[in-house]
Design an enzyme around this catalytic site. Structure first.
Site, PDB file in Angstrom:
ATOM      1  N   HIS A 123      -8.993  -0.007  13.618  1.00 58.85           N
ATOM      2  CA  HIS A 123      -8.633   1.181  12.847  1.00 58.85           C
ATOM      3  C   HIS A 123      -9.817   2.121  12.575  1.00 58.85           C
ATOM      4  O   HIS A 123      -9.610   3.324  12.466  1.00 58.85           O
ATOM      5  CB  HIS A 123      -7.969   0.782  11.525  1.00 58.85           C
ATOM      6  CG  HIS A 123      -6.532   0.367  11.688  1.00 58.85           C
ATOM      7  ND1 HIS A 123      -6.145  -0.670  12.512  1.00 58.85           N
ATOM      8  CD2 HIS A 123      -5.384   0.865  11.152  1.00 58.85           C
ATOM      9  CE1 HIS A 123      -4.824  -0.803  12.447  1.00 58.85           C
ATOM     10  NE2 HIS A 123      -4.339   0.113  11.638  1.00 58.85           N
ATOM     11  N   LYS A 130       0.869  -1.184   0.000  1.00 60.31           N
ATOM     12  CA  LYS A 130       0.000   0.000   0.000  1.00 60.31           C
ATOM     13  C   LYS A 130       0.904   1.230   0.000  1.00 60.31           C
ATOM     14  O   LYS A 130       1.740   1.392   0.900  1.00 60.31           O
ATOM     15  CB  LYS A 130      -0.887   0.026   1.244  1.00 60.31           C
ATOM     16  CG  LYS A 130      -2.101  -0.887   1.141  1.00 60.31           C
ATOM     17  CD  LYS A 130      -3.049  -0.645   2.310  1.00 60.31           C
ATOM     18  CE  LYS A 130      -4.236  -1.580   2.248  1.00 60.31           C
ATOM     19  NZ  LYS A 130      -5.109  -1.435   3.434  1.00 60.31           N
ATOM     20  N   ASN A 182      -7.298  -4.133   9.566  1.00 59.18           N
ATOM     21  CA  ASN A 182      -7.789  -2.839  10.057  1.00 59.18           C
ATOM     22  C   ASN A 182      -8.474  -2.969  11.412  1.00 59.18           C
ATOM     23  O   ASN A 182      -9.217  -2.067  11.817  1.00 59.18           O
ATOM     24  CB  ASN A 182      -8.764  -2.230   9.044  1.00 59.18           C
ATOM     25  CG  ASN A 182      -8.040  -1.863   7.764  1.00 59.18           C
ATOM     26  OD1 ASN A 182      -6.938  -1.320   7.801  1.00 59.18           O
ATOM     27  ND2 ASN A 182      -8.630  -2.208   6.647  1.00 59.18           N
ATOM     28  N   HIS A 213      -0.639   7.304  15.449  1.00 59.73           N
ATOM     29  CA  HIS A 213      -1.515   6.318  14.819  1.00 59.73           C
ATOM     30  C   HIS A 213      -1.697   5.077  15.714  1.00 59.73           C
ATOM     31  O   HIS A 213      -2.816   4.632  15.947  1.00 59.73           O
ATOM     32  CB  HIS A 213      -0.913   5.932  13.459  1.00 59.73           C
ATOM     33  CG  HIS A 213      -1.684   4.888  12.728  1.00 59.73           C
ATOM     34  ND1 HIS A 213      -2.944   5.103  12.216  1.00 59.73           N
ATOM     35  CD2 HIS A 213      -1.379   3.594  12.434  1.00 59.73           C
ATOM     36  CE1 HIS A 213      -3.369   4.003  11.630  1.00 59.73           C
ATOM     37  NE2 HIS A 213      -2.447   3.066  11.749  1.00 59.73           N
ATOM     38  N   LYS A 225       1.154 -10.669   8.606  1.00 54.92           N
ATOM     39  CA  LYS A 225       0.872  -9.708   7.537  1.00 54.92           C
ATOM     40  C   LYS A 225       1.121 -10.355   6.169  1.00 54.92           C
ATOM     41  O   LYS A 225       0.312 -10.242   5.256  1.00 54.92           O
ATOM     42  CB  LYS A 225       1.735  -8.451   7.701  1.00 54.92           C
ATOM     43  CG  LYS A 225       1.599  -7.486   6.557  1.00 54.92           C
ATOM     44  CD  LYS A 225       0.981  -6.181   6.914  1.00 54.92           C
ATOM     45  CE  LYS A 225       0.565  -5.396   5.672  1.00 54.92           C
ATOM     46  NZ  LYS A 225       0.476  -3.976   5.869  1.00 54.92           N
ATOM     47  N   GLU A 269       0.214  -1.721  16.652  1.00 49.06           N
ATOM     48  CA  GLU A 269       0.024  -2.646  15.517  1.00 49.06           C
ATOM     49  C   GLU A 269       0.456  -4.068  15.894  1.00 49.06           C
ATOM     50  O   GLU A 269      -0.152  -5.044  15.471  1.00 49.06           O
ATOM     51  CB  GLU A 269       0.810  -2.174  14.281  1.00 49.06           C
ATOM     52  CG  GLU A 269       0.398  -0.817  13.735  1.00 49.06           C
ATOM     53  CD  GLU A 269      -0.963  -0.780  13.035  1.00 49.06           C
ATOM     54  OE1 GLU A 269      -1.565  -1.847  12.830  1.00 49.06           O
ATOM     55  OE2 GLU A 269      -1.425   0.342  12.724  1.00 49.06           O
ATOM     56  N   ARG A 311      -8.088  -9.096   3.779  1.00 45.07           N
ATOM     57  CA  ARG A 311      -7.098  -8.090   4.219  1.00 45.07           C
ATOM     58  C   ARG A 311      -7.717  -7.040   5.149  1.00 45.07           C
ATOM     59  O   ARG A 311      -7.012  -6.417   5.947  1.00 45.07           O
ATOM     60  CB  ARG A 311      -6.434  -7.428   2.999  1.00 45.07           C
ATOM     61  CG  ARG A 311      -5.273  -6.542   3.396  1.00 45.07           C
ATOM     62  CD  ARG A 311      -4.356  -6.185   2.240  1.00 45.07           C
ATOM     63  NE  ARG A 311      -3.362  -5.217   2.663  1.00 45.07           N
ATOM     64  CZ  ARG A 311      -2.310  -4.853   1.973  1.00 45.07           C
ATOM     65  NH1 ARG A 311      -2.077  -5.397   0.790  1.00 45.07           N
ATOM     66  NH2 ARG A 311      -1.460  -3.958   2.448  1.00 45.07           N
TER      67      ARG A 311
END
Ligand code: NAD
Ligand code: GLY
Length: 373
Positions: A263, A141, A260, A280, A242, A183, A256
């Protein structure tokens, strides 16, 4: 050294190398993995001014280095124009290769430059923050922010190689370590849904805390200092998940979306605090707590798992007192403008069992509001 592969179609699979001190061998690794027939290719390193100062020794080994300003606010069209301008002035060719050397901002911008300059050149990720090592450097991404929102301009462009040197985390401040940990914890809660081999990462992260707290014979110490001895393992486990998800669903058609987790709530926290108050990862940590509260209220999970999970997030120091009183209407409005909303339905990745999550688009508005911190 640990090695993983992101398996993709059409010969685009790529290796991820995780090794303490890998930076010292980067040139050899690049040549080993990218040494193209006939040679003659050049490397263009894209980094930021802060990292360029800290790692000037490493950068001396490269002829072409482009330094951008440091910060999320520079993740924009102007910086993209600057990067591509520098590449074109230096006469980059299709056979050349871009190296993204930095955190997620550098990685996303350099990746998008690689996707677009000359209609696409190869690129390599050498991530230097915990967040970029466990998440953004893998999966392709790329892009930048627009005044209308974060990451709204971009493309999927997979790197050719990812080189992760946990040693670079030694120069990172605690706040940035914490944002990466947001994360990392995410992977513990989604493990069974990633289709990965069994790590039992949730228990492993709990046992690491026990070691630091002097439980089970360990010596009491500082959490973030102690984690230094475990980065390679933590990064390997996170990136394994991942890589597994990206290999199954490269362009986020379905699976996928589980990456998130936390998120949608987290992006709303970032938005209503103008992207200034929380990093974040901190926002994602708060978001995961809200996702657990939503799941509990929907009877998707039991009290035991709820308490265990929220305790883990809190014990890693990711929840602060200030995260207790968000304006519910502002939060809900921000969630409605998330780019993942479709047909006005808020999509939420929610835990359904220990270490398992699912995507839902049918959570009633009052229940969502009631689950906010
Ligand atoms: P960042 O890139 O802004 O880096 C954080 C700070 O750490 C910066 O000031 C940077 O200069 C500094 N820094 C980097 N490496 C350092 C080192 N080794 N030592 C000392 N300082 C260092 O932030 P980030 O958290 O790495 O990335 C956040 C970005 O990543 C956001 O723009 C987000 O949208 C993006 N992201 C992308 C993906 C993806 O899949 N592409 C996933 C998650 C996040
Ligand atoms: N960071 C979310 C993803 O790569 O899909």
């Amino acid at each position: 050294m640990k090695r993983l592969t992101v398996n993709l179609t059409e010969g685009r699979s790529y290796p991820i190398i995780i090794k303490e001190g890998a930076l010292n061998e980067a040139k050899a690794l690049l040549e080993e993995h990218l040494g193209k027939e006939g040679g003659g290719h050049r490397y263009f390193v894209i980094t930021n001014k802060t990292i360029a100062k800290i790692y000037s020794g490493f950068l001396k080994g490269f002829e072409n280095v482009i330094r951008i300003d440091d910060g999320e606010k520079f993740k924009n069209f102007k910086t993209f124009e600057y990067i591509t301008g520098e590449l074109l002035k230096a006469k980059i060719e299709r056979k050349d290769c871009i190296i993204a050397f930095g955190g997620g901002v550098v990685g996303d911008m350099a990746g998008f430059a690689a996707a677009s300059v000359l209609r696409g050149v190869d690129y390599v990720q050498i991530p230097t923050t915990l967040l970029s090592q466990v998440d953004s450097s893998v999966g392709g991404k790329t892009g930048f922010n627009h005044v209308c929102g974060k990451n709204l301009i971009g493309a999927f462009k997979q790197p050719k190689l990812v080189i992760i040197d946990p040693k670079t985390l030694d120069t990172l401040d605690i706040r940035q370590i914490k944002t990466g940990l947001g994360e990392v914890l995410k992977y513990a809660f989604i493990e069974k849904s990633t289709g990965c081999e069994e790590f039992n990462f949730f228990n492993r992260l709990k046992s690491l805390l026990n070691e630091v707290n002097g439980v089970n014979g360990g010596a009491k110490g500082n959490l973030y200092e102690s984690l230094k001895n475990h980065w390679e393992e933590i990064i390997y486990t996170s990136v394994s998940m991942k890589a597994s998800v990206v290999s199954k669903d490269e362009c986020e058609k379905g699976l996928r979306a589980i990456l998130n987790f936390g998120h949608t709530f987290g992006h709303a926290v970032e938005k209503i605090t103008n992207y200034k108050k929380y990093t974040h990862g901190e926002a994602v940590a708060a978001g995961m707590v809200m996702a657990f509260q939503t799941a509990l209220k929907r009877n998707l999970i039991n009290e035991n798992y709820f308490h265990d999970a929220v305790q883990l997030i809190s014990n890693y120091g990711l929840i602060s007192e200030s995260m207790k009183n968000f304006n519910k209407e502002k939060m809900f409005d921000a969630m409605k403008s998330d780019k993942k909303v479709s047909h006005s339905k808020i999509k939420l990745v929610l835990p359904v069992k220990p270490l398992e999550v699912q995507l839902f688009d049918d959570t009633e508005a009052p229940l969502i509001k009631d689950s906010l911190l």
